[in-house]
Write a protein that holds these residues in place. Sequence first.
Motif, PDB file in Angstrom:
ATOM      1  N   ASP A 101       0.827  -1.210   0.000  1.00 46.41           N
ATOM      2  CA  ASP A 101       0.000   0.000   0.000  1.00 46.41           C
ATOM      3  C   ASP A 101       0.863   1.261   0.000  1.00 46.41           C
ATOM      4  N   ALA A 102       1.940   1.231   0.785  1.00 43.88           N
ATOM      5  CA  ALA A 102       2.847   2.380   0.802  1.00 43.88           C
ATOM      6  C   ALA A 102       3.504   2.571  -0.565  1.00 43.88           C
ATOM      7  N   ALA A 103       3.870   1.463  -1.200  1.00 45.73           N
ATOM      8  CA  ALA A 103       4.495   1.536  -2.526  1.00 45.73           C
ATOM      9  C   ALA A 103       3.505   2.081  -3.554  1.00 45.73           C
ATOM     10  N   ARG A 104       2.233   1.704  -3.430  1.00 49.25           N
ATOM     11  CA  ARG A 104       1.218   2.208  -4.359  1.00 49.25           C
ATOM     12  C   ARG A 104       1.083   3.727  -4.271  1.00 49.25           C
ATOM     13  N   GLU A 105       1.211   4.247  -3.062  1.00 48.19           N
ATOM     14  CA  GLU A 105       1.139   5.698  -2.911  1.00 48.19           C
ATOM     15  C   GLU A 105       2.310   6.390  -3.593  1.00 48.19           C
ATOM     16  N   ALA A 106       3.480   5.718  -3.592  1.00 47.49           N
ATOM     17  CA  ALA A 106       4.662   6.297  -4.243  1.00 47.49           C
ATOM     18  C   ALA A 106       4.598   6.162  -5.761  1.00 47.49           C
ATOM     19  N   ILE A 107       3.924   5.095  -6.254  1.00 44.81           N
ATOM     20  CA  ILE A 107       3.798   4.865  -7.697  1.00 44.81           C
ATOM     21  C   ILE A 107       2.318   4.645  -7.987  1.00 44.81           C
ATOM     22  N   PRO A 108       1.514   5.692  -7.949  1.00 45.31           N
ATOM     23  CA  PRO A 108       0.052   5.538  -8.023  1.00 45.31           C
ATOM     24  C   PRO A 108      -0.466   5.036  -9.368  1.00 45.31           C
ATOM     25  N   ASP A 109       0.273   5.262 -10.442  1.00 47.00           N
ATOM     26  CA  ASP A 109      -0.212   4.880 -11.773  1.00 47.00           C
ATOM     27  C   ASP A 109       0.280   3.505 -12.211  1.00 47.00           C
ATOM     28  N   GLY A 110       0.927   2.775 -11.316  1.00 52.06           N
ATOM     29  CA  GLY A 110       1.493   1.489 -11.700  1.00 52.06           C
ATOM     30  C   GLY A 110       0.568   0.320 -11.452  1.00 52.06           C
ATOM     31  N   GLN A 111       0.809  -0.755 -12.206  1.00 53.09           N
ATOM     32  CA  GLN A 111       0.094  -2.009 -12.012  1.00 53.09           C
ATOM     33  C   GLN A 111       1.050  -2.995 -11.351  1.00 53.09           C
ATOM     34  N   LEU A 112       0.639  -3.543 -10.208  1.00 52.46           N
ATOM     35  CA  LEU A 112       1.514  -4.408  -9.424  1.00 52.46           C
ATOM     36  C   LEU A 112       1.960  -5.619 -10.238  1.00 52.46           C
ATOM     37  N   VAL A 113       3.264  -5.852 -10.242  1.00 58.41           N
ATOM     38  CA  VAL A 113       3.839  -6.985 -10.957  1.00 58.41           C
ATOM     39  C   VAL A 113       4.325  -8.048  -9.978  1.00 58.41           C
ATOM     40  N   SER A 114       5.101  -7.637  -8.983  1.00 56.33           N
ATOM     41  CA  SER A 114       5.655  -8.610  -8.045  1.00 56.33           C
ATOM     42  C   SER A 114       6.102  -7.916  -6.770  1.00 56.33           C
ATOM     43  N   VAL A 115       6.289  -8.738  -5.733  1.00 55.09           N
ATOM     44  CA  VAL A 115       6.821  -8.280  -4.457  1.00 55.09           C
ATOM     45  C   VAL A 115       8.000  -9.186  -4.117  1.00 55.09           C
ATOM     46  N   THR A 116       9.150  -8.585  -3.838  1.00 57.65           N
ATOM     47  CA  THR A 116      10.350  -9.360  -3.534  1.00 57.65           C
ATOM     48  C   THR A 116      10.729  -9.164  -2.077  1.00 57.65           C
ATOM     49  N   LYS A 117      10.701 -10.271  -1.332  1.00 55.55           N
ATOM     50  CA  LYS A 117      11.094 -10.239   0.073  1.00 55.55           C
ATOM     51  C   LYS A 117      12.557 -10.610   0.171  1.00 55.55           C
ATOM     52  N   GLY A 118      13.375  -9.726   0.737  1.00 53.31           N
ATOM     53  CA  GLY A 118      14.812  -9.953   0.809  1.00 53.31           C
ATOM     54  C   GLY A 118      15.184 -11.154   1.659  1.00 53.31           C
ATOM     55  N   ALA A 119      16.387 -11.648   1.425  1.00 52.88           N
ATOM     56  CA  ALA A 119      16.852 -12.825   2.167  1.00 52.88           C
ATOM     57  C   ALA A 119      17.313 -12.473   3.570  1.00 52.88           C
ATOM     58  N   GLY A 120      17.765 -11.230   3.798  1.00 54.17           N
ATOM     59  CA  GLY A 120      18.293 -10.840   5.096  1.00 54.17           C
ATOM     60  C   GLY A 120      17.398  -9.862   5.824  1.00 54.17           C
ATOM     61  N   ASP A 121      17.615  -9.719   7.129  1.00 53.14           N
ATOM     62  CA  ASP A 121      16.808  -8.821   7.949  1.00 53.14           C
ATOM     63  C   ASP A 121      17.033  -7.351   7.589  1.00 53.14           C
ATOM     64  N   SER A 122      18.175  -7.031   6.991  1.00 54.60           N
ATOM     65  CA  SER A 122      18.479  -5.636   6.660  1.00 54.60           C
ATOM     66  C   SER A 122      18.108  -5.266   5.236  1.00 54.60           C
ATOM     67  N   ASP A 123      17.490  -6.186   4.483  1.00 56.43           N
ATOM     68  CA  ASP A 123      17.109  -5.916   3.093  1.00 56.43           C
ATOM     69  C   ASP A 123      15.755  -5.217   3.034  1.00 56.43           C
ATOM     70  N   THR A 124      15.637  -4.267   2.124  1.00 56.05           N
ATOM     71  CA  THR A 124      14.332  -3.647   1.894  1.00 56.05           C
ATOM     72  C   THR A 124      13.460  -4.601   1.072  1.00 56.05           C
ATOM     73  N   THR A 125      12.163  -4.317   1.083  1.00 55.27           N
ATOM     74  CA  THR A 125      11.220  -5.071   0.257  1.00 55.27           C
ATOM     75  C   THR A 125      11.048  -4.336  -1.072  1.00 55.27           C
TER      76      THR A 125
END
Length: 498
Positions: A101-125
């Motif tokens: 939802d936060a990402a949608r607010e940053a890119i409001p005109d986009g169509q969701l393609v994928s979500v990548t969950k990082g392998a480490g605790d310090s990785d962003t999504t």
Amino acid sequence: MTETTPAASPPPRQRSAEETAPVEDFTTSAPSNGGGTLSGLRPLLLRMHFYAGILIGPFLLVAAVTGLLYTATPQIESVVYRHELKVTPHGEPKPLAAQVDAAREAIPDGQLVSVTKGAGDSDTTRVTFDVKGLPEGYTQTAFVNPYDAEVRGTLRTFGEWLPVRSWFDSLHRTLHLGDFGRNYSEIAASWLWVEVLGGLALWLGAPRSRERLRKLFVPRRGPKGRKRTLSWHGAVGLWVSIGFLALSATGLTWSAHAGANIGKIQDSLGGATPSVSSALGHGTHGGSTGADSGGSSAGASAAKVDLDEAVRIARAEGLRGKLVITPPADTKSAYVVRENTRHWPEQQDSIAIDPATGKVTDKLVFDDFPVLAKLTRWGIDAHMGLLFGLANQIVLALIAVALIGMLFWGYRMWWLRRPTRAGGTRFGRPPTRGAWRRVPGRVMAPLVVVAAVLAYYLPLFGLPLVCFLLGDLALAQARRRERARTEARDETSKEMAR
């Protein structure tokens, strides 16, 4: 033969012993010791190696330089995009839905393609969107802090590559010239293996005494000149030949023209890369399909499985490392969750999950890939410096530097072969013409067939080859005309002297 000069003419520059000594190994045609096949092939190999080196060399040089630059991109990206890629862990991660939802607010005109969950605790999504107006293959990705759902930044991405790597990747593949530019890299990949195998045949097949076998592997020391240049060209080429051949083969697998043909051959041999099915009720790879999952019409609003639950199910099924979650495309599609670890050992397992029931409708394990598909995956990742991490990058950089050196030594040998008398040509002379006449018919016939087959499947090998032949014929014709004019002038001069 010793040249004589009329007394009235200025004496030619005295050439050193290094310059006047016959060039050993493959820069001259070795005399036949009995008319064997290798002796007959040697002049033809030499002429082909020479012309291909001179004319394809620039393409190889560009590929080597851009490839060398590309090898450093992972480290550059880790510094340039550290703010987008890394966070300091604090507390419990927010639900993936809140991060999307936060990402949608940053890119409001986009169509969701994928979500990548990082392998480490310090990785962003990474939340990736398809946005209208972007070039083909490019997407817009938001990088979200998983602990507070703050968007750390948005970047244009090409697959999983960030801007720096995608820029250098495009430079290496296409010179930023689009589909037309891909021809340059395909020409380089199509001819690199030809140059390598031809050079090996010339270098290893040159007559040598036992005490000189060491020079196969160790470059010559001593005064500068053709012999030392040739020694470095041959010895370094021998050491790095496996790397050159590997880069040529893997580069061809995803080239525009040859890659399509190679893909067809691979598919016909049962080596196509499989993919997990996202269609509900059509599992094909041994997944545990629930009895109530077939033909499910549950929509996104009725889904019982959210992104976090999809990740939990994937972990329970044995998927590890970085996970890429593709949401259902419609009411008849499943979640697809796949591993995306491309270093050794590869982790490329994937599953499909019914969003209404949480049942695994399909599962694909990398260990079950056909051998050819595995080799293709490993080869491409090694070519891109991913398979063995930093060690892989260092090896690629060394291979690129070696190729640059090989090209430099090759052109230098051509330069050193130039005549030095006044009025001589500026560049080195090519090997003697008529080499094909020395090849026995029983050898020449299959060579022509093999060349024709290769030209069909590797069109950017075949087209330059035809150009070489036509150019060589044109040069021969021009020389014959020049010789005829010279003979006519000489005959006229003799008539006038009488």
